[in-house]
Design a protein around this motif. Structure first.
Motif, PDB file in Angstrom:
ATOM      1  N   GLU A  82       0.862  -1.183   0.000  1.00 21.91           N
ATOM      2  CA  GLU A  82       0.000   0.000   0.000  1.00 21.91           C
ATOM      3  C   GLU A  82       0.898   1.234   0.000  1.00 21.91           C
ATOM      4  O   GLU A  82       1.807   1.332   0.826  1.00 21.91           O
ATOM      5  N   HIS A  83       0.617   2.166  -0.918  1.00 25.86           N
ATOM      6  CA  HIS A  83       1.410   3.404  -1.004  1.00 25.86           C
ATOM      7  C   HIS A  83       0.536   4.581  -0.614  1.00 25.86           C
ATOM      8  O   HIS A  83      -0.395   4.919  -1.332  1.00 25.86           O
ATOM      9  N   LEU A  84       0.846   5.171   0.542  1.00 26.78           N
ATOM     10  CA  LEU A  84       0.032   6.298   1.009  1.00 26.78           C
ATOM     11  C   LEU A  84       0.695   7.639   0.720  1.00 26.78           C
ATOM     12  O   LEU A  84       0.176   8.677   1.093  1.00 26.78           O
ATOM     13  N   GLY A  85       1.854   7.613   0.064  1.00 30.04           N
ATOM     14  CA  GLY A  85       2.590   8.853  -0.151  1.00 30.04           C
ATOM     15  C   GLY A  85       3.538   9.105   1.000  1.00 30.04           C
ATOM     16  O   GLY A  85       4.750   8.974   0.849  1.00 30.04           O
ATOM     17  N   SER A  86       3.005   9.438   2.156  1.00 28.93           N
ATOM     18  CA  SER A  86       3.853   9.679   3.328  1.00 28.93           C
ATOM     19  C   SER A  86       4.502   8.390   3.820  1.00 28.93           C
ATOM     20  O   SER A  86       5.626   8.395   4.318  1.00 28.93           O
ATOM     21  N   ASP A  87       3.781   7.296   3.697  1.00 28.84           N
ATOM     22  CA  ASP A  87       4.232   5.985   4.175  1.00 28.84           C
ATOM     23  C   ASP A  87       3.882   4.935   3.138  1.00 28.84           C
ATOM     24  O   ASP A  87       2.989   5.134   2.318  1.00 28.84           O
ATOM     25  N   SER A  88       4.586   3.791   3.242  1.00 29.77           N
ATOM     26  CA  SER A  88       4.168   2.614   2.484  1.00 29.77           C
ATOM     27  C   SER A  88       3.994   1.490   3.495  1.00 29.77           C
ATOM     28  O   SER A  88       4.723   1.427   4.493  1.00 29.77           O
ATOM     29  N   GLY A 147       7.870   7.038   3.767  1.00 27.97           N
ATOM     30  CA  GLY A 147       8.061   7.469   2.378  1.00 27.97           C
ATOM     31  C   GLY A 147       7.779   6.339   1.411  1.00 27.97           C
ATOM     32  O   GLY A 147       6.974   5.449   1.684  1.00 27.97           O
ATOM     33  N   HIS A 148       8.481   6.377   0.295  1.00 25.58           N
ATOM     34  CA  HIS A 148       8.207   5.412  -0.759  1.00 25.58           C
ATOM     35  C   HIS A 148       9.042   4.152  -0.568  1.00 25.58           C
ATOM     36  O   HIS A 148      10.132   4.184  -0.025  1.00 25.58           O
ATOM     37  N   SER A 149       8.504   3.031  -1.030  1.00 28.23           N
ATOM     38  CA  SER A 149       9.268   1.784  -1.048  1.00 28.23           C
ATOM     39  C   SER A 149       9.201   1.200  -2.457  1.00 28.23           C
ATOM     40  O   SER A 149       8.151   1.230  -3.091  1.00 28.23           O
ATOM     41  N   ASP A 150      10.339   0.687  -2.916  1.00 27.28           N
ATOM     42  CA  ASP A 150      10.377   0.068  -4.251  1.00 27.28           C
ATOM     43  C   ASP A 150       9.952  -1.390  -4.213  1.00 27.28           C
ATOM     44  O   ASP A 150       9.877  -2.041  -5.257  1.00 27.28           O
TER      45      ASP A 150
END
Ligand code: ADP
Ligand code: MG
Length: 351
Positions: A296-302, A320-323
């Motif tokens: 799940e990518h929330l922008g502030s967190d993943s 932040g972002h995770s690949d």
């Protein structure tokens, strides 16, 4: 003013005990929040304090007075409900002043008190409107204003924000925090929303099935939950919990992996680690190894949901972002200082 003490308070409805002996001290000026799952007895406990519900046993003391048998009016408390309960045909001004009018207060005094409360709640421009011409947030402010003008010994709130949409709920939450700072009044506040509890409370009382599970400051409960229930109730997303067997300073998981966590683990049957205290790492470095099920990518967190075969599903918060992508095989790490262990009775095992 506004000190409330409950001594072994009990309440039964038709032979079923729903409040099972509550002892609680609420200090002057404190904002105390009752939190717990639906049906655990939060509203009943608040109504017992207000006098709307009569106790089956025990004592309620307000500012040193035993008010246990006294009707609501003699307790000098103001209650704010989720449903607002405004008079639809009265204006905002009339709604806010109604209790004072009924009490026979002179008109000029009522006007002054309503004007002061309206200023505090930014309702000055709405005083002549009827409730139907107000938004949900404004109606709730009128209900709070009606409580303020009575200058109660304490305010009792029962899920006051539950009928508001998410954005408005955040806004009103801040207003209640400001109101508490400004008035310095004792407030007892019921919610099932642990974020509301964490952000507003001086002291949280976690209830389950009519009993207190734990009392503490928000961070106390977050850092040192006394049992599995509190550990999973406080914190969002909730704490990951998996079965384990603790011996010495090691835990063995359901897949037979053993990890030395450098703290007392004797007798542990469950291990908990919060999502924000876990991290993804290369497979070879992981305490556990699993596969990403959902990202799940929330922008502030993943948030990575990692399935570890024979152990369980872990939520991992990445700032932040995770690949990382679904299907990746990843290692999971966590610091032993952030591990919570529980025994067979679901009580916390001290580190
Ligand atoms: P909460 O506010 O935590 O959701 P309540 O205090 O409303 O829970 O209810 C606690 C329990 O008491 C529930 O099982 C509910 O059904 C029961 N209860 C509450 N009020 C009454 C009542 N007037 N008569 C019978 N049972 C009640
Ligand atoms: Mg309720």
């Amino acid at each position: 003013m506004g000190q409330i003490e409950l001594k072994d308070i009990r309440k039964s409805f038709g032979g079923v005990e729903v409040i099972k002996g509550i002892d609680l001290q609420i200090d002057e000026g404190e904002l105390v929040i009752f939190v717990g799952p639906s049906g655990c007895g939060k509203s009943t406990l608040l109504r017992l304090i207000s006098g709307l519900v009569e106790a089956s046993d025990g004592q309620i003391i307000i500012d040193g007075d035993d008010v246990t048998g006294k009707p609501p009016a003699e307790r000098e408390l103001s209650m704010v409900f989720q449903s607002y309960a405004l008079y639809p045909h009265k204006s905002v001004r009339e709604n806010m002043g109604f209790a004072l009018t009924v009490a026979g207060m002179p008109k000029s005094d009522i006007t002054a008190k309503v004007d002061a409360a309206a200023a505090t709640l930014k309702l000055e421009d709405y005083l002549d409107r009827k409730p139907k011409a107000l938004s949900g947030g404004q109606r709730q402010r009128v209900a709070i204003g009606r409580a303020i003008v009575r200058e109660p010994r304490a305010f009792l709130f029962d899920e006051p924000l539950s009928n508001l949409d998410a954005a408005l709920r955040v806004e009103m939450r801040l207003e209640i925090a400001r109101l508490h700072q400004k008035l310095g009044a004792t407030m007892v506040y019921v919610t099932h929303d642990q974020v509301e509890a964490m952000t507003l409370a001086d002291k949280i009382v976690v209830l389950q099935a009519g009993q207190i599970e734990q009392i503490g400051s928000p961070l106390d409960l977050y850092r040192h939950p006394g049992n599995l229930f509190v550990a999973q109730f406080i914190g969002s997303p909730k704490m990951n919990v998996v079965d384990c067997t603790g011996t010495g300073t090691s835990v063995t998981f359901g897949n037979d992996n053993t990890s030395d966590i450098a703290r007392n683990a004797e007798g542990a049957t469950k291990m908990g680690v919060r999502p924000e205290h876990m991290a993804l790492c290369p497979e070879k470095d992981g305490i556990l190894v699993g596969q990403i099920d959902v990202m799940e990518h929330l922008g502030s967190d993943s948030f990575a949901y990692v399935n570890v075969t024979d152990v369980g599903l872990f939520t991992v918060r990445i700032v932040g972002h995770s690949d990382a992508v679904v299907g990746d095989v990843v290692g999971l790490t966590f610091g032993s200082e952030n591990v919570h262990l529980f025994d067979a009775a679901e009580k916390t095992i001290p580190a």
